[in-house]
Design a protein around this motif. Sequence first.
Motif, PDB file in Angstrom:
ATOM      1  N   ALA A  15       0.811  -1.221   0.000  1.00 23.11           N
ATOM      2  CA  ALA A  15       0.000   0.000   0.000  1.00 23.11           C
ATOM      3  C   ALA A  15       0.842   1.266   0.000  1.00 23.11           C
ATOM      4  CB  ALA A  15      -0.938   0.000   1.207  1.00 23.11           C
ATOM      5  N   SER A  16       1.966   1.252   0.702  1.00 25.21           N
ATOM      6  CA  SER A  16       2.774   2.465   0.797  1.00 25.21           C
ATOM      7  C   SER A  16       3.864   2.536  -0.269  1.00 25.21           C
ATOM      8  CB  SER A  16       3.410   2.554   2.191  1.00 25.21           C
ATOM      9  OG  SER A  16       4.326   1.495   2.395  1.00 25.21           O
ATOM     10  N   PHE A  17       3.882   1.576  -1.191  1.00 28.91           N
ATOM     11  CA  PHE A  17       4.925   1.539  -2.214  1.00 28.91           C
ATOM     12  C   PHE A  17       4.475   2.287  -3.463  1.00 28.91           C
ATOM     13  CE2 PHE A  17       6.087  -1.655   0.696  1.00 28.91           C
ATOM     14  CZ  PHE A  17       7.410  -2.008   0.501  1.00 28.91           C
ATOM     15  N   HIS A  18       5.372   3.118  -3.983  1.00 29.89           N
ATOM     16  CA  HIS A  18       5.077   3.910  -5.172  1.00 29.89           C
ATOM     17  C   HIS A  18       5.638   3.201  -6.403  1.00 29.89           C
ATOM     18  CE1 HIS A  18       3.845   7.473  -2.804  1.00 29.89           C
ATOM     19  NE2 HIS A  18       4.821   7.118  -1.988  1.00 29.89           N
ATOM     20  N   PHE A  19       4.744   2.697  -7.232  1.00 34.70           N
ATOM     21  CA  PHE A  19       5.140   2.127  -8.523  1.00 34.70           C
ATOM     22  C   PHE A  19       4.601   3.033  -9.619  1.00 34.70           C
ATOM     23  CE2 PHE A  19       5.421  -1.642  -5.835  1.00 34.70           C
ATOM     24  CZ  PHE A  19       6.559  -2.265  -6.323  1.00 34.70           C
TER      25      PHE A  19
ATOM     26  N   GLY B 118      -4.266   7.891  -9.498  1.00 35.33           N
ATOM     27  CA  GLY B 118      -3.662   8.242  -8.222  1.00 35.33           C
ATOM     28  C   GLY B 118      -3.951   7.292  -7.096  1.00 35.33           C
ATOM     29  N   GLU B 119      -4.808   6.290  -7.300  1.00 38.47           N
ATOM     30  CA  GLU B 119      -5.080   5.356  -6.219  1.00 38.47           C
ATOM     31  C   GLU B 119      -3.879   4.470  -5.972  1.00 38.47           C
ATOM     32  OE1 GLU B 119      -8.641   3.140  -6.679  1.00 38.47           O
ATOM     33  OE2 GLU B 119      -9.813   4.852  -7.309  1.00 38.47           O
ATOM     34  N   GLY B 120      -3.806   3.921  -4.752  1.00 37.38           N
ATOM     35  CA  GLY B 120      -2.750   2.988  -4.417  1.00 37.38           C
ATOM     36  C   GLY B 120      -1.471   3.636  -3.969  1.00 37.38           C
ATOM     37  N   ASP B 121      -1.482   4.991  -3.748  1.00 44.19           N
ATOM     38  CA  ASP B 121      -0.276   5.670  -3.319  1.00 44.19           C
ATOM     39  C   ASP B 121      -0.352   6.096  -1.862  1.00 44.19           C
ATOM     40  OD1 ASP B 121       1.152   5.410  -5.569  1.00 44.19           O
ATOM     41  OD2 ASP B 121       0.782   7.421  -6.361  1.00 44.19           O
ATOM     42  N   GLU B 122      -1.134   5.403  -1.064  1.00 40.98           N
ATOM     43  CA  GLU B 122      -1.269   5.776   0.336  1.00 40.98           C
ATOM     44  C   GLU B 122       0.068   5.611   1.034  1.00 40.98           C
ATOM     45  OE1 GLU B 122      -2.782   3.069  -0.882  1.00 40.98           O
ATOM     46  OE2 GLU B 122      -4.842   3.635  -1.254  1.00 40.98           O
ATOM     47  N   GLU B 123       0.283   6.475   2.036  1.00 38.54           N
ATOM     48  CA  GLU B 123       1.482   6.341   2.851  1.00 38.54           C
ATOM     49  C   GLU B 123       1.169   5.428   4.035  1.00 38.54           C
ATOM     50  OE1 GLU B 123       4.631   7.320   2.658  1.00 38.54           O
ATOM     51  OE2 GLU B 123       4.252   8.088   0.667  1.00 38.54           O
ATOM     52  N   GLY B 124       2.147   4.724   4.478  1.00 38.71           N
ATOM     53  CA  GLY B 124       2.006   3.866   5.645  1.00 38.71           C
ATOM     54  C   GLY B 124       3.330   3.665   6.287  1.00 38.71           C
ATOM     55  N   GLU B 125       3.367   2.791   7.290  1.00 42.78           N
ATOM     56  CA  GLU B 125       4.617   2.497   7.953  1.00 42.78           C
ATOM     57  C   GLU B 125       5.126   1.148   7.502  1.00 42.78           C
ATOM     58  OE1 GLU B 125       4.087   3.128  12.105  1.00 42.78           O
ATOM     59  OE2 GLU B 125       3.510   5.223  11.843  1.00 42.78           O
TER      60      GLU B 125
ATOM     61  N   ARG C 278      -4.287  -3.923  -7.795  1.00 48.00           N
ATOM     62  CA  ARG C 278      -5.000  -2.666  -7.526  1.00 48.00           C
ATOM     63  C   ARG C 278      -4.259  -1.479  -8.135  1.00 48.00           C
ATOM     64  NH1 ARG C 278      -5.277  -4.331  -1.335  1.00 48.00           N
ATOM     65  NH2 ARG C 278      -6.703  -6.115  -1.533  1.00 48.00           N
ATOM     66  N   LYS C 279      -2.937  -1.481  -7.991  1.00 44.88           N
ATOM     67  CA  LYS C 279      -2.156  -0.363  -8.522  1.00 44.88           C
ATOM     68  C   LYS C 279      -2.250  -0.299 -10.044  1.00 44.88           C
ATOM     69  CE  LYS C 279       1.127  -0.311  -4.650  1.00 44.88           C
ATOM     70  NZ  LYS C 279       0.811   1.032  -4.144  1.00 44.88           N
ATOM     71  N   LEU C 280      -2.122  -1.446 -10.690  1.00 42.26           N
ATOM     72  CA  LEU C 280      -2.181  -1.450 -12.149  1.00 42.26           C
ATOM     73  C   LEU C 280      -3.590  -1.137 -12.642  1.00 42.26           C
ATOM     74  CD1 LEU C 280       0.103  -4.520 -12.938  1.00 42.26           C
ATOM     75  CD2 LEU C 280       0.637  -2.097 -13.238  1.00 42.26           C
ATOM     76  N   SER C 281      -4.594  -1.640 -11.937  1.00 42.46           N
ATOM     77  CA  SER C 281      -5.973  -1.377 -12.329  1.00 42.46           C
ATOM     78  C   SER C 281      -6.321   0.095 -12.170  1.00 42.46           C
ATOM     79  CB  SER C 281      -6.936  -2.234 -11.501  1.00 42.46           C
ATOM     80  OG  SER C 281      -6.711  -3.613 -11.737  1.00 42.46           O
ATOM     81  N   ALA C 282      -5.708   0.722 -11.166  1.00 43.42           N
ATOM     82  CA  ALA C 282      -6.009   2.123 -10.880  1.00 43.42           C
ATOM     83  C   ALA C 282      -5.001   3.071 -11.518  1.00 43.42           C
ATOM     84  CB  ALA C 282      -6.032   2.336  -9.367  1.00 43.42           C
ATOM     85  N   ALA C 283      -4.136   2.576 -12.370  1.00 48.62           N
ATOM     86  CA  ALA C 283      -3.080   3.404 -12.967  1.00 48.62           C
ATOM     87  C   ALA C 283      -3.678   4.640 -13.611  1.00 48.62           C
ATOM     88  CB  ALA C 283      -2.312   2.595 -14.001  1.00 48.62           C
ATOM     89  N   GLY C 284      -3.109   5.776 -13.246  1.00 46.72           N
ATOM     90  CA  GLY C 284      -3.529   7.032 -13.843  1.00 46.72           C
ATOM     91  C   GLY C 284      -4.497   7.829 -13.011  1.00 46.72           C
TER      92      GLY C 284
END
Length: 330
Positions: free
Chosen positions: A224-228, A322-329, A314-320
Motif C-alpha cells: 500500500a505504501s509503495f510507489h510504482f 492516483g489510487e494505491g499511493d497511500e502512505e504507511g509504515e 490494484r495499482k495497475l488497475s487504478a493506474a492514472g
Amino acid sequence: MLCKRSSGSISSTSIPPVSRIPLLSLVALGASLSWVGCGGGDAPSDEPAGAAGAAAADAPPQFETTEVAEGVYQFRWIGHNALFAVTSEGVFAFDPISVEAAATYAEEIRRVAPGAELAAIVYSHNHADHATGAEVLREAFGTDVPIYAHANADAPLREAGNPDLPPPTTTFDETMTLAGGEIELHYLGRSHSDDIAVGFLPAHSLAFAVDFVARDRFGYQDLASFHFPDMFGAIEGLLEIPFETIVFGHGPPGDRAAIERQLTYYRDLNAAVRDAVEAGLSEDETAETVLMEDYSHWDRYDDWRELNVRGMHRKLSAAGDGEGDEEGEH
C-alpha cells in the motif's frame, strides 16, 4: 560472534564484548535471521502453548549489536534494524526505532564507543516505526544533537507534532555529506515513501537502506505504501551507489546481488500481474493464478505473496487516477 543481550539483562557489567564479523560471514547469516519481519516482532503463532513456549525459548534475543565494518554497527531491536557509525566527528546514529529501543540503543553506543559524542541522528524516513525515539537519544547525549532527514520528511513530522518524533533540524534534497565525507546521504526518489534517505559509507563500501529493499523477502503486505513505477528507478539508483555490503531496515545484511534480485522480483511481479489485468482477470482470479513460484523460498512467501499480487493488481488497475499511493509504515 554476535553480541546478544536480552531486555531482561541491561546492566553494562553483564554485556559481552562485540566481536567483528567478516562481511562475507554477515551475508551468509541470512538463514539464522530469517525470522525477522517487517513491522517488528514475531508473527502470531497457531501452535499450541507448549510448542509456542519452546519456540520462544529458541527465539533470538530482543536486541543485538553487530559490528558490520570497522567502527560501524547494526543495532537490531526485535524486527527493526538501525545503524550507527563511529566517525572522526563522533557517532552518527540512523533511526532510533522507538522510545524503548532508543534507550537501549544509547546504552549500546556508549558501550562500544565509550566517551564518544553523538554527532547527529539521521532519519531514514519519517515513518514512526523507524524514526521514533530521537528525544531519548538526545537526552542521553545532549539536547542540541542535530537531526538530519530528507526535505520531504519535515512537513509530516511537524504536522504530527509528536514529541517523541521531532522534525529534523537540517534537511537535504538530493545528496548530503556528513563527517567530512565519511557518510553520504542519497535521495533516490519515491519508493516505499517519498522521503527515504539512503546512507552510504564510502570507506567501507557499505550502504543502509530501509523498507524499499531487503534480502530475499516479499514486499510488506499489499504494498500500500509503495510507489510504482517509481520503485524501479529508486532500486536502480541504489545500484549506482558503489556499495558491496548493505544493511537493511529489516532482516539480515546483503550484497549487490540481493538488490538485483529484489529488482528482478518486482519486475516479475509487475509483468505477471499486468498480464493478468490485460487478460481481464479479477483481483481474486489473479491472486489464485499468479503464484510467483520462482520466489517460493523467499521470506514471507506464505504470508505476503497473495497480498503482493493483490496490491499490484490494484495499482495497475487504478493506474492514472492516483489510487494505491497511500502512505504507511513498515
